[in-house]
Design an enzyme around this catalytic site. Structure first.
Site, mmCIF file in Angstrom:
data_model
loop_
_atom_site.group_PDB
_atom_site.id
_atom_site.type_symbol
_atom_site.label_atom_id
_atom_site.label_comp_id
_atom_site.label_asym_id
_atom_site.label_seq_id
_atom_site.Cartn_x
_atom_site.Cartn_y
_atom_site.Cartn_z
ATOM 1 N N HIS A 86 14.252 -20.245 8.691
ATOM 2 C CA HIS A 86 13.498 -20.815 7.327
ATOM 3 C C HIS A 86 13.050 -22.176 7.203
ATOM 4 O O HIS A 86 11.763 -22.310 6.544
ATOM 5 C CB HIS A 86 15.172 -21.750 7.487
ATOM 6 C CG HIS A 86 15.766 -21.024 6.334
ATOM 7 N ND1 HIS A 86 16.970 -20.614 7.213
ATOM 8 C CD2 HIS A 86 16.223 -20.930 4.963
ATOM 9 C CE1 HIS A 86 17.920 -20.173 5.864
ATOM 10 N NE2 HIS A 86 17.302 -20.058 4.927
ATOM 11 N N GLU A 134 4.990 2.978 -4.494
ATOM 12 C CA GLU A 134 5.702 2.594 -3.433
ATOM 13 C C GLU A 134 6.117 4.272 -2.567
ATOM 14 O O GLU A 134 6.112 3.863 -1.786
ATOM 15 C CB GLU A 134 6.294 1.550 -3.370
ATOM 16 C CG GLU A 134 7.296 1.215 -3.840
ATOM 17 C CD GLU A 134 7.546 -0.065 -3.491
ATOM 18 O OE1 GLU A 134 7.330 -0.759 -2.572
ATOM 19 O OE2 GLU A 134 9.028 -0.356 -4.154
ATOM 20 N N ASP A 140 4.897 -0.743 1.472
ATOM 21 C CA ASP A 140 5.642 0.661 1.590
ATOM 22 C C ASP A 140 5.091 1.822 1.227
ATOM 23 O O ASP A 140 5.493 3.240 1.831
ATOM 24 C CB ASP A 140 6.511 0.565 0.556
ATOM 25 C CG ASP A 140 7.805 -0.546 1.483
ATOM 26 O OD1 ASP A 140 8.077 -0.031 2.830
ATOM 27 O OD2 ASP A 140 8.473 -1.116 0.303
ATOM 28 N N CYS A 154 0.324 -4.754 -5.225
ATOM 29 C CA CYS A 154 0.534 -5.706 -4.812
ATOM 30 C C CYS A 154 0.960 -5.982 -3.374
ATOM 31 O O CYS A 154 1.688 -6.593 -2.837
ATOM 32 C CB CYS A 154 1.800 -6.645 -5.799
ATOM 33 S SG CYS A 154 3.561 -5.270 -5.699
HETATM 34 C C1 PEP Z 1 4.961 -3.469 -0.775
HETATM 35 O O1 PEP Z 1 5.773 -2.508 -0.940
HETATM 36 O O2 PEP Z 1 3.463 -3.187 -0.729
HETATM 37 C C2 PEP Z 1 5.969 -4.400 -1.514
HETATM 38 C C3 PEP Z 1 4.964 -5.526 -2.133
HETATM 39 O O3 PEP Z 1 6.826 -5.116 -1.611
HETATM 40 P P1 PEP Z 1 7.888 -5.433 -0.354
HETATM 41 O O4 PEP Z 1 6.726 -5.922 1.082
HETATM 42 O O5 PEP Z 1 8.371 -6.519 -0.510
HETATM 43 O O6 PEP Z 1 8.283 -4.203 -0.060
HETATM 44 MG MG MG Z 2 7.749 -2.515 -0.562
#
Ligand code: PEP
Ligand code: MG
Length: 593
Positions: free
Chosen positions: A200, A442, A466, A513
């Site tokens: 945290h 992903e 991912d 992302c």
């Molecule tokens: C990803 O998998 O690239 C993503 C942005 O999601 P997370 O890192 O939350 O799995």
């Molecule tokens: Mg992900």
């Protein structure tokens, strides 16, 4: 410099885990040490008095926490963290803690000894928990235990309020309650013996933008008040008693860091537009409600990924519809008129929420995670969709489903969304008439089916964190195979190319992302691939923007053509590095700091 008999040599370098970036130069303010507690046997006659002393210490701890809570409540930007203090108040009443200590006292152990024994037992229980996030919740129990112990031993806790100016706060383990009270004008950074990246306290340090290093193990036994020190939260380096030379060196580094930040801040309100007029939307990835204003301040044109699972983590009940509605409304209003992409719950895999009882799975990354979990727990999914839809009238919301692996799964999600809309219609709730719905790409199957999926959604957002793990069959959290986790693997480049082509052919927006989006090294190749949107850690936005404003899509396409001819990740990476330096002489090295 001397501490008791310990001399702190000039330029004593220590390395811990840098959890919040930035360089701070100041003086050590030792908040607490890892104190050893004496325990001693007591007689049967003394048991009642010891029990009374224990309950008195619990009461005192409660009063202290309530006082902190009152102070924190008056600071609106910290309001959302109040639950941490509530957690500590609940721990004070925890049966295992209270009854365990009482039992040990009845076995004729002093109050301190009894508490120490109970805390050790609780610690052993937590150590057996596999999930890193939950394991680190142990620090909340430790923080509460430490508070009771301090009161029992009569040791004065130096209050955060008594801390001097230019303070580098050092503590054995800084509780989130302490972190919340830190005055940004006086506290320049903090350093702890304990802690990990997802504790945290680390999360709070990042959201408060205070440089921090944790996990230094024995720092509290090496330092004393007013000892000059330097911390570099990016590299995790602490330098105690710096020499004149080191001091000057870090002053220079700090200045260039500051100049660069300032220079980069100048890009805040400029569009990310290339020399051939291609506009890329740079958005923020956010985990906490308090990060949204930070994202805005770094120039984010909206949020490309709001990881809503952070609303569910570290608490005993899932957030209610009303609570989610309030959070979503707040962030949508904050980011107006820009879009906020709310990703529905993505738990399972490495993100376990205890109260939701994800099954004990042999292969969690490929198990009941993300959208699979939501589709199984339909009630919970509907509550989240209701909250998002109801909040949608307060801003520009986009809904995104994680880990979609095929068209049927997507259709089920959309059907449930329609059902929720109908329910809200019947109940007379309003929601925005047009809401974009998209998916995270992903999984390899989503890449292969991208042309079909593109026909049924408004946008794609590629989750490379991912996608790399699933495409290359490399566990993203396993250090033994980390050398195979290569964003510039030729297979990944081809996967990204296929997704962008499918999206562009269908005329839908395509973004990225994953962590790659915030790395300036990849900005040009992502531009060449045809991404319209990059969503990243907000602090990275100005760096990526600076690169994009200097290059053209044609440069990116040319680079991509060259890279696609190469057969190994090593060759691609070497070529990319060389080309970036050639294309952006001087600038490229600078933005990598
Ligand atoms: C990803 O998998 O690239 C993503 C942005 O999601 P997370 O890192 O939350 O799995
Ligand atoms: Mg992900």
């Amino acid at each position: 410099m001397v501490l008791g008999k310990i001399e702190v040599a000039k330029d004593t370098y220590l390395v811990g885990i840098g959890v919040s970036p930035g360089i701070s130069i100041g003086e050590i303010n030792l908040l607490n040490r890892n104190t050893t507690v004496d325990d001693w046997p007591i007689t049967a006659d003394e048991v009642d008095a010891e029990l009374e002393r224990f309950h008195w210490a619990l009461e005192q701890s409660r009063d202290e926490l309530l006082e902190i809570k009152q102070k924190v409540s008056s600071k609106p930007h910290l309001r959302e963290h109040l639950y941490i203090l509530d957690t500590h108040l609940l721990i004070l009443e925890d049966e295992m803690l209270v009854q365990g200590t009482e039992r040990a006292i009845r076995e004729q152990i002093s109050c301190e000894g009894a508490l120490k024994r109970t805390l050790q037992q609780l610690r052993q229980m937590f150590d057996k928990i596999e999930d890193e996030y939950l394991r680190e919740r142990r620090s909340d129990v430790d923080a509460v235990g430490g508070r009771i112990m301090r009161i029992l031993t009569g040791e004065n806790q130096r209050s955060i309020d008594d801390i001097g100016p230019r303070a580098l706060v050092v503590a054995h383990d800084l509780s989130p309650a302490d972190t919340l009270q830190m005055d940004r004008d006086r506290v320049l950074g903090f350093i702890t013996d304990k802690g990990g990246k997802t504790s945290h306290t680390a999360i709070l340090a990042r959201s408060l933008e205070i440089p921090a290093i944790v996990g230094l193990e024995t720092i509290t036994s090496l330092v004393y008040d007013r000892l000059p020190a330097i911390i570099d939260g990016s590299s995790g380096v602490v330098i105690l008693n710096p020499s004149e030379e080191t001091f000057k060196e870090y002053l220079k580094r700090k200045q260039s860091y500051r100049y660069l930040q300032k220079e980069l801040h100048g890009f805040k309100d400029l569009p990310a537009i290339t020399t051939d007029n291609v506009r890329v939307a740079l958005r923020g990835n956010c985990e906490l409600v308090s990060e949204f204003p930070v994202a805005r301040n770094h120039g984010a044109e909206g949020v490309g990924l709001y990881r809503t699972e952070f609303l569910y983590l570290g608490r005993s009940e899932p957030p209610s519809e009303a609570e989610q509605f309030a959070a979503y409304r707040e962030i949508l209003e904050e980011m107006q008129p820009h879009p906020v992409t709310i990703r529905t719950l993505d738990i399972g895999g490495d993100k376990v929420v205890s109260q939701l009882n994800v099954a004990d799975e042999a292969n969690p990354a490929m198990g009941l995670r993300a959208i699979r979990f939501s589709l199984r727990e339909g009630k919970l999914f509907k509550i989240q969709l209701r909250a998002i839809l109801r909040a949608s009238v307060y801003g520009n919301v986009r809904i995104m489903f994680p880990m979609i692996s095929g068209v049927a799964e997507l259709r089920t999600c959309k059907r449930i969304l329609r059902e929720v809309q109908e329910e809200l219609d019947q109940e007379g709730f309003r929601y925005a008439p047009v809401i974009e719905v998209g998916i995270m790409v992903e999984t390899p199957s989503a890449v292969l089916l991208a042309p079909f999926l593109a026909e049924e959604v408004d946008f794609f957002s590629v989750g490379t964190n991912d996608l790399i793990q699933y495409c290359l069959a490399v566990d993203r959290g396993n250090e033994y195979v980390a050398y195979l986790y290569e964003p510039m693997h030729p297979a990944i480049l081809r996967a990204l190319e296929a997704v962008c082509r499918a999206a562009n052919d269908a005329g839908i927006s395509v973004g990225l992302c994953g962590e790659m989006a915030g790395d300036p090294l990849y900005a040009l190749v992502l531009l060449g691939l045809g991404f319209h949107e990059l969503s990243m850690n907000p602090a990275s936005i100005p760096r990526v923007k600076r690169i994009l404003r200097k290059v053209s899509r044609r440069d990116g396409e040319r680079l991509l053509t060259t890279l696609l001819r190469l057969k190994t990740a090593k060759e691609v990476s070497a070529c990319l590095d060389k080309e970036m330096r050639k294309c952006l002489p001087g600038i490229f090295d600078q933005v990598l700091i």
